[in-house]
Every structure is written in structure tokens, then in C-alpha cells.
Design a protein around this motif. Structure first.
Motif, PDB file in Angstrom:
ATOM      1  N   ARG A   1      -2.493  38.197  50.310  1.00 55.35           N
ATOM      2  CA  ARG A   1      -3.224  38.098  49.047  1.00 55.35           C
ATOM      3  C   ARG A   1      -3.182  39.410  48.274  1.00 55.35           C
ATOM      4  O   ARG A   1      -3.169  39.410  47.041  1.00 55.35           O
ATOM      5  CB  ARG A   1      -4.672  37.697  49.312  1.00 55.35           C
ATOM      6  CG  ARG A   1      -4.786  36.276  49.779  1.00 55.35           C
ATOM      7  CD  ARG A   1      -6.216  35.864  49.925  1.00 55.35           C
ATOM      8  NE  ARG A   1      -6.297  34.497  50.390  1.00 55.35           N
ATOM      9  CZ  ARG A   1      -7.398  33.776  50.377  1.00 55.35           C
ATOM     10  NH1 ARG A   1      -8.519  34.304  49.944  1.00 55.35           N
ATOM     11  NH2 ARG A   1      -7.381  32.548  50.809  1.00 55.35           N
ATOM     12  N   LEU A   2      -3.158  40.515  48.989  1.00 52.60           N
ATOM     13  CA  LEU A   2      -3.037  41.820  48.341  1.00 52.60           C
ATOM     14  C   LEU A   2      -1.689  41.939  47.627  1.00 52.60           C
ATOM     15  O   LEU A   2      -1.619  42.384  46.479  1.00 52.60           O
ATOM     16  CB  LEU A   2      -3.189  42.932  49.376  1.00 52.60           C
ATOM     17  CG  LEU A   2      -3.016  44.360  48.870  1.00 52.60           C
ATOM     18  CD1 LEU A   2      -4.147  44.732  47.931  1.00 52.60           C
ATOM     19  CD2 LEU A   2      -2.966  45.326  50.037  1.00 52.60           C
TER      20      LEU A   2
ATOM     21  N   GLY B   1      -1.655  39.626  44.583  1.00 46.22           N
ATOM     22  CA  GLY B   1      -2.470  40.208  43.515  1.00 46.22           C
ATOM     23  C   GLY B   1      -1.787  41.362  42.819  1.00 46.22           C
ATOM     24  O   GLY B   1      -1.885  41.522  41.592  1.00 46.22           O
ATOM     25  N   ALA B   2      -1.071  42.181  43.585  1.00 44.55           N
ATOM     26  CA  ALA B   2      -0.356  43.304  42.987  1.00 44.55           C
ATOM     27  C   ALA B   2       0.744  42.815  42.050  1.00 44.55           C
ATOM     28  O   ALA B   2       0.932  43.359  40.944  1.00 44.55           O
ATOM     29  CB  ALA B   2       0.236  44.189  44.087  1.00 44.55           C
TER      30      ALA B   2
ATOM     31  N   PHE C   1      -9.052  40.919  56.617  1.00 43.63           N
ATOM     32  CA  PHE C   1      -8.056  41.500  55.717  1.00 43.63           C
ATOM     33  C   PHE C   1      -6.859  40.570  55.631  1.00 43.63           C
ATOM     34  O   PHE C   1      -6.296  40.168  56.646  1.00 43.63           O
ATOM     35  CB  PHE C   1      -7.625  42.872  56.234  1.00 43.63           C
ATOM     36  CG  PHE C   1      -6.550  43.514  55.403  1.00 43.63           C
ATOM     37  CD1 PHE C   1      -6.785  43.847  54.083  1.00 43.63           C
ATOM     38  CD2 PHE C   1      -5.312  43.769  55.938  1.00 43.63           C
ATOM     39  CE1 PHE C   1      -5.798  44.437  53.308  1.00 43.63           C
ATOM     40  CE2 PHE C   1      -4.314  44.354  55.177  1.00 43.63           C
ATOM     41  CZ  PHE C   1      -4.559  44.695  53.868  1.00 43.63           C
ATOM     42  N   ARG C   2      -6.473  40.223  54.430  1.00 41.53           N
ATOM     43  CA  ARG C   2      -5.334  39.334  54.218  1.00 41.53           C
ATOM     44  C   ARG C   2      -4.311  40.044  53.331  1.00 41.53           C
ATOM     45  O   ARG C   2      -4.418  40.044  52.105  1.00 41.53           O
ATOM     46  CB  ARG C   2      -5.786  38.046  53.576  1.00 41.53           C
ATOM     47  CG  ARG C   2      -6.738  37.296  54.475  1.00 41.53           C
ATOM     48  CD  ARG C   2      -6.893  35.910  54.039  1.00 41.53           C
ATOM     49  NE  ARG C   2      -7.730  35.189  54.997  1.00 41.53           N
ATOM     50  CZ  ARG C   2      -7.940  33.918  54.906  1.00 41.53           C
ATOM     51  NH1 ARG C   2      -7.399  33.226  53.939  1.00 41.53           N
ATOM     52  NH2 ARG C   2      -8.694  33.326  55.800  1.00 41.53           N
ATOM     53  N   PRO C   3      -3.307  40.657  53.961  1.00 40.38           N
ATOM     54  CA  PRO C   3      -2.336  41.434  53.176  1.00 40.38           C
ATOM     55  C   PRO C   3      -1.481  40.592  52.240  1.00 40.38           C
ATOM     56  O   PRO C   3      -1.004  41.085  51.222  1.00 40.38           O
ATOM     57  CB  PRO C   3      -1.478  42.115  54.239  1.00 40.38           C
ATOM     58  CG  PRO C   3      -1.679  41.331  55.481  1.00 40.38           C
ATOM     59  CD  PRO C   3      -3.033  40.718  55.390  1.00 40.38           C
TER      60      PRO C   3
END
Length: 83
Positions: free
Chosen positions: A10-11, A14-15, A6-8
Motif C-alpha cells: 500500500r505504501l 500510494g507513492a 505494516f503493509r508495504p
């Protein structure tokens, strides 16, 4: 399905890119009037927050991971071949 790390960061990135897309789509669809330069601060802020989130996540991951030196100093059993 294969599990992945899990790579927050990148999240978060992306958002913010999705938000930039929504801003442009709303302007293109005629829902609101958006100048072209409004998206630049959104993307820059998103990238900065994503970088900060990635650094924090990596720091947490490093502290939770077992040390490499701890496994190297453990005595080996049954592998001594010298007389």
C-alpha cells in the motif's frame, strides 16, 4: 495511537498515485506540458510493483509466523475431565 500491521504494498501504491498527482498538478499549474496518457504507465507500473511488494511481504510474514499445527499438538495440562 493504535498499532497496525505494516503493509508495504500500500505504501508503494500510494507513492505512485502521489507521483501521478504531482505530474497532473505540474501540468495544470503550467510548470511543464504533460499529455494526459503519460500517467497511465505510471499508475500501471505502480500497481504492479505494489502487488509484487505485497506478495513478497506476505510470504515473509507467513514464514516468520508460528505454525498453527505446532500449538494444536502440544499436550494440554489440567483439562482432562474424563476418569
Amino acid at each position: 495511537m493504535l498499532r497496525h500491521e505494516f503493509r508495504p504494498g500500500r505504501l508503494v501504491a500510494g507513492a505512485f498515485f502521489a507521483l501521478a498527482g504531482v505530474i497532473y498538478a505540474g501540468g495544470a499549474g503550467g510548470l511543464w506540458e504533460t499529455p494526459w496518457f503519460v500517467v497511465i504507465p505510471v499508475v500501471v507500473a505502480g500497481l504492479c510493483l505494489a502487488g509484487a511488494t505485497g506478495v513478497v511481504a506476505r510470504t515473509i510474514r507467513r514464514r516468520r509466523a508460528p505454525s498453527r499445527n505446532a500449538t494444536a499438538t502440544e499436550p494440554r495440562t489440567g483439562t482432562n475431565t474424563t476418569p
